[in-house]
Design a protein around this motif. Structure first.
Motif, PDB file in Angstrom:
ATOM      1  N   LEU A  89      58.470 -13.187 -50.795  1.00 40.21           N
ATOM      2  CA  LEU A  89      56.730 -12.491 -51.255  1.00 40.21           C
ATOM      3  C   LEU A  89      55.823 -13.758 -50.842  1.00 40.21           C
ATOM      4  CD1 LEU A  89      56.536 -11.881 -55.352  1.00 40.21           C
ATOM      5  CD2 LEU A  89      56.186 -10.019 -53.361  1.00 40.21           C
ATOM      6  N   ASP A  90      55.871 -14.927 -50.283  1.00 35.45           N
ATOM      7  CA  ASP A  90      55.000 -15.603 -49.331  1.00 35.45           C
ATOM      8  C   ASP A  90      55.023 -15.314 -47.984  1.00 35.45           C
ATOM      9  OD1 ASP A  90      54.602 -17.875 -51.522  1.00 35.45           O
ATOM     10  OD2 ASP A  90      55.729 -19.000 -51.049  1.00 35.45           O
ATOM     11  N   LYS A  91      55.956 -14.549 -47.695  1.00 36.70           N
ATOM     12  CA  LYS A  91      55.506 -13.853 -46.210  1.00 36.70           C
ATOM     13  C   LYS A  91      54.897 -12.977 -46.068  1.00 36.70           C
ATOM     14  CE  LYS A  91      59.200 -12.258 -42.921  1.00 36.70           C
ATOM     15  NZ  LYS A  91      60.579 -12.237 -42.232  1.00 36.70           N
ATOM     16  N   ARG A  92      54.948 -12.330 -47.341  1.00 34.01           N
ATOM     17  CA  ARG A  92      54.579 -10.689 -47.196  1.00 34.01           C
ATOM     18  C   ARG A  92      52.969 -11.376 -47.519  1.00 34.01           C
ATOM     19  NH1 ARG A  92      53.219  -6.076 -45.173  1.00 34.01           N
ATOM     20  NH2 ARG A  92      52.767  -4.181 -46.875  1.00 34.01           N
ATOM     21  N   ILE A  93      52.825 -12.888 -48.487  1.00 34.47           N
ATOM     22  CA  ILE A  93      51.647 -12.722 -48.402  1.00 34.47           C
ATOM     23  C   ILE A  93      50.913 -13.152 -47.080  1.00 34.47           C
ATOM     24  CG2 ILE A  93      49.643 -14.507 -49.194  1.00 34.47           C
ATOM     25  CD1 ILE A  93      51.354 -13.939 -52.244  1.00 34.47           C
ATOM     26  N   LYS A  94      51.355 -13.793 -46.536  1.00 34.65           N
ATOM     27  CA  LYS A  94      51.035 -14.952 -44.889  1.00 34.65           C
ATOM     28  C   LYS A  94      50.372 -13.678 -44.019  1.00 34.65           C
ATOM     29  CE  LYS A  94      53.071 -18.596 -45.019  1.00 34.65           C
ATOM     30  NZ  LYS A  94      54.495 -19.808 -45.162  1.00 34.65           N
ATOM     31  N   GLN A  95      51.795 -12.124 -44.005  1.00 33.35           N
ATOM     32  CA  GLN A  95      51.645 -11.344 -43.319  1.00 33.35           C
ATOM     33  C   GLN A  95      50.549 -10.605 -42.963  1.00 33.35           C
ATOM     34  OE1 GLN A  95      55.199  -9.487 -43.380  1.00 33.35           O
ATOM     35  NE2 GLN A  95      56.408 -10.699 -41.796  1.00 33.35           N
ATOM     36  N   LEU A  96      49.905 -10.549 -44.828  1.00 30.09           N
ATOM     37  CA  LEU A  96      48.884  -9.169 -45.210  1.00 30.09           C
ATOM     38  C   LEU A  96      47.554 -10.136 -44.868  1.00 30.09           C
ATOM     39  CD1 LEU A  96      49.809  -7.914 -48.718  1.00 30.09           C
ATOM     40  CD2 LEU A  96      49.617  -6.414 -46.132  1.00 30.09           C
ATOM     41  N   THR A  97      47.634 -11.371 -45.067  1.00 32.13           N
ATOM     42  CA  THR A  97      46.334 -12.729 -45.270  1.00 32.13           C
ATOM     43  C   THR A  97      46.123 -12.498 -43.724  1.00 32.13           C
ATOM     44  OG1 THR A  97      46.997 -13.688 -46.578  1.00 32.13           O
ATOM     45  CG2 THR A  97      45.351 -14.350 -44.979  1.00 32.13           C
ATOM     46  N   ALA A  98      46.982 -12.077 -42.694  1.00 31.59           N
ATOM     47  CA  ALA A  98      46.625 -12.228 -40.895  1.00 31.59           C
ATOM     48  C   ALA A  98      46.432 -10.776 -41.321  1.00 31.59           C
ATOM     49  CB  ALA A  98      47.981 -12.328 -40.595  1.00 31.59           C
ATOM     50  N   LEU A  99      46.758 -10.112 -41.218  1.00 26.38           N
ATOM     51  CA  LEU A  99      46.281  -8.190 -41.096  1.00 26.38           C
ATOM     52  C   LEU A  99      44.596  -8.393 -41.624  1.00 26.38           C
ATOM     53  CD1 LEU A  99      47.038  -5.591 -40.489  1.00 26.38           C
ATOM     54  CD2 LEU A  99      47.743  -5.360 -42.942  1.00 26.38           C
ATOM     55  N   ARG A 100      44.305  -8.777 -43.071  1.00 31.09           N
ATOM     56  CA  ARG A 100      43.285  -8.976 -43.021  1.00 31.09           C
ATOM     57  C   ARG A 100      42.238  -9.813 -42.902  1.00 31.09           C
ATOM     58  NH1 ARG A 100      42.215 -12.737 -48.102  1.00 31.09           N
ATOM     59  NH2 ARG A 100      42.235 -14.200 -46.364  1.00 31.09           N
ATOM     60  N   ASP A 101      42.753 -10.524 -42.032  1.00 23.54           N
ATOM     61  CA  ASP A 101      41.972 -11.464 -41.627  1.00 23.54           C
ATOM     62  C   ASP A 101      41.261 -10.681 -40.255  1.00 23.54           C
ATOM     63  OD1 ASP A 101      41.471 -13.555 -43.349  1.00 23.54           O
ATOM     64  OD2 ASP A 101      42.719 -14.474 -42.288  1.00 23.54           O
ATOM     65  N   GLY A 102      42.424 -10.627 -39.452  1.00 25.83           N
ATOM     66  CA  GLY A 102      42.304  -9.610 -38.625  1.00 25.83           C
ATOM     67  C   GLY A 102      41.467  -7.946 -38.434  1.00 25.83           C
ATOM     68  N   LEU A 103      41.727  -7.648 -39.353  1.00 20.42           N
ATOM     69  CA  LEU A 103      41.000  -6.688 -39.442  1.00 20.42           C
ATOM     70  C   LEU A 103      39.385  -6.688 -39.734  1.00 20.42           C
ATOM     71  CD1 LEU A 103      42.927  -4.375 -41.835  1.00 20.42           C
ATOM     72  CD2 LEU A 103      42.640  -4.008 -39.863  1.00 20.42           C
TER      73      LEU A 103
END
Length: 139
Positions: A89-103
């Motif tokens: 879940l920590d890994k997924r949160i980091k990935q989603l945070t990067a995606l959100r910031d990129g969007l």
């Protein structure tokens, strides 16, 4: 012990009767009898359903959740398995945070075209390396 009719369990849990029957088929819950044609469950079924919901939200499969119940019906949770899931879940949160910031960056980017935005290009490369896999897609 209070007995709950399947209609009451359905209403309180928000799950359709078909899901309750499926969970029973998998051995996740058990009916204690019938009231006419309707299944009846022990009062602790709501707690079991809450645990199943928590496990599903955390990303456990129904099979994995079923394995967390000892033969006597009590919970027997592997703590290492919980830590592994938390790490995922920590890994997924980091990935989603990067995606959100990129969007967000792409939405505000001053490049004439999104295709000319370097950050958008990085997002696309990342997405290309991780093809979509249903709701578990990782970007």
């Amino acid at each position: 012990m209070t007995a709950l009719d399947i209609g009451v369990v359905r209403e309180r849990s928000g799950l359709p009767a078909s899901t309750l029957r499926y969970y029973e088929e998998l051995g996740l819950i058990r009916s204690i009898g019938r009231n006419g044609l309707r299944r009846v469950y022990a009062g602790d079924v709501m707690q079991r359903l809450s645990f199943i919901a928590l496990g599903r939200h955390a990303g456990f499969s129904l099979e994995e959740i079923g394995a967390m119940f000892a033969p006597d019906g009590r919970l027997s949770i592997d703590r290492d398995q919980l830590m592994e899931k938390a790490d995922g879940l920590d890994k997924r949160i980091k990935q989603l945070t990067a995606l959100r910031d990129g969007l967000r960056h792409t939405a505000k980017c001053s490049a004439p075209s999104h295709m000319e935005c370097p950050k958008f290009q990085r997002l696309m490369r990342m997405a290309g390396k991780n093809p979509l896999r249903g709701r578990d897609a990782i970007v």
